[in-house]
Design an enzyme around this catalytic site. Structure first.
Site, PDB file in Angstrom:
ATOM      1  N   SER A 139       0.847  -1.194   0.000  1.00  0.00           N
ATOM      2  CA  SER A 139       0.000   0.000   0.000  1.00  0.00           C
ATOM      3  C   SER A 139       0.875   1.234   0.000  1.00  0.00           C
ATOM      4  CB  SER A 139      -0.903   0.027   1.234  1.00  0.00           C
ATOM      5  OG  SER A 139      -1.568   1.275   1.325  1.00  0.00           O
ATOM      6  N   TYR A 152      -1.633  -0.896   9.897  1.00  0.00           N
ATOM      7  CA  TYR A 152      -1.747  -1.387   8.524  1.00  0.00           C
ATOM      8  C   TYR A 152      -0.468  -1.085   7.739  1.00  0.00           C
ATOM      9  CZ  TYR A 152      -3.688  -2.044   3.826  1.00  0.00           C
ATOM     10  OH  TYR A 152      -3.924  -2.457   2.537  1.00  0.00           O
TER      11      TYR A 152
END
Length: 244
Positions: A139, A152
């Protein structure tokens, strides 16, 4: 006659994984659609690929369970004769300021995102035919440092590190190993819990002034796993429309 290439795509029943499975199939790759719980959605992806003239099967696997992942690769070898492409798109996202994050959510997220990526990568290293490709999904928040994405981003930073190590460990087998790190992308996972103002603000951040689509990411993965992209190895490709 050239043997058909075959791919294992985890998280293939929805979102970016679904788009990747369908894009690879459209380019003549046989696909194992990996899923954890969404059996109906995985069957729908298989049906869509078959209706377009492609070959696909669904395989259930918790990516953090090494026995289940091995069985998924067995399905690929039994159905298609081997594995040439592995795309690990399975992921979990729990958003919270670091000070407030429930550690049970932290552990669950890292079990899928870190252990799962490692288990899939380990099986790929053992099973891929020479000349194949691995792509792990990370990401762009690893570099963007958005608030509430601490756990995350940490999990995806781990994915990037292990992926680049694996690229060097597979020297001599002509296997490429890369990371694709999407920016804000219009998937259910990303949109969940965000109001229209937040979505609109995020859409305006890239110079291209929109959210990414699953198809945008799928085409990058298809390039990296195809012959045109085979000179790209050991890289993190931030597919995010130029957001910085």
């Amino acid at each position: 006659m050239t043997e058909q290439r075959a791919a294992v795509v985890t998280g293939g029943s929805r979102g970016i994984g679904r788009a990747i499975a369908q894009e690879l199939a459209s380019r003549g790759v046989a696909v194992v659609v990996g899923y954890q719980g969404a059996a109906d959605a995985a069957a729908e992806v298989v049906g869509t690929i078959a209706a377009a003239g492609g070959r696909a099967v669904a395989a259930q696997a918790d990516v953090a369970d090494e026995t289940a992942v091995a069985a998924m690769f067995d399905t690929a070898e039994r159905s298609f004769g081997g594995v040439d492409i592995v795309v690990n798109s399975a992921g979990r996202m729990a958003l919270s300021p670091i000070a407030e994050l429930d550690l049970a959510d932290f552990d669950a997220q890292h079990r899928t995102n870190v252990r799962g990526a490692f288990v899939v990568a380990r099986e790929a290293a053992r099973r891929l035919r020479d000349g194949g490709s691995v792509v792990n999904l990370s990401s762009s928040v690893v570099g963007l440092q958005f608030p509430a994405y601490g756990a995350y981003a940490a999990s995806k930073g781990a994915v990037e590190a292990m992926t680049l190590v694996l690229a060097r460990e597979l020297r001599g087998r002509r296997i490429t190993v890369n990371v694709v790190a999407p920016g804000p992308t219009a998937t259910d996972l990303f949109l969940r819990g965000k109001d229209d103002d937040t979505i609109g603000r995020l859409a305006q951040q890239p110079p291209l002034e929109r959210l990414g689509t699953p198809e945008d990411i799928a085409r990058v993965v298809a390039f990296l796993t195809g012959p045109e992209g085979h000179w790209v190895n050991g890289q993190v490709v931030r597919a995010n429309g130029g957001i910085i």
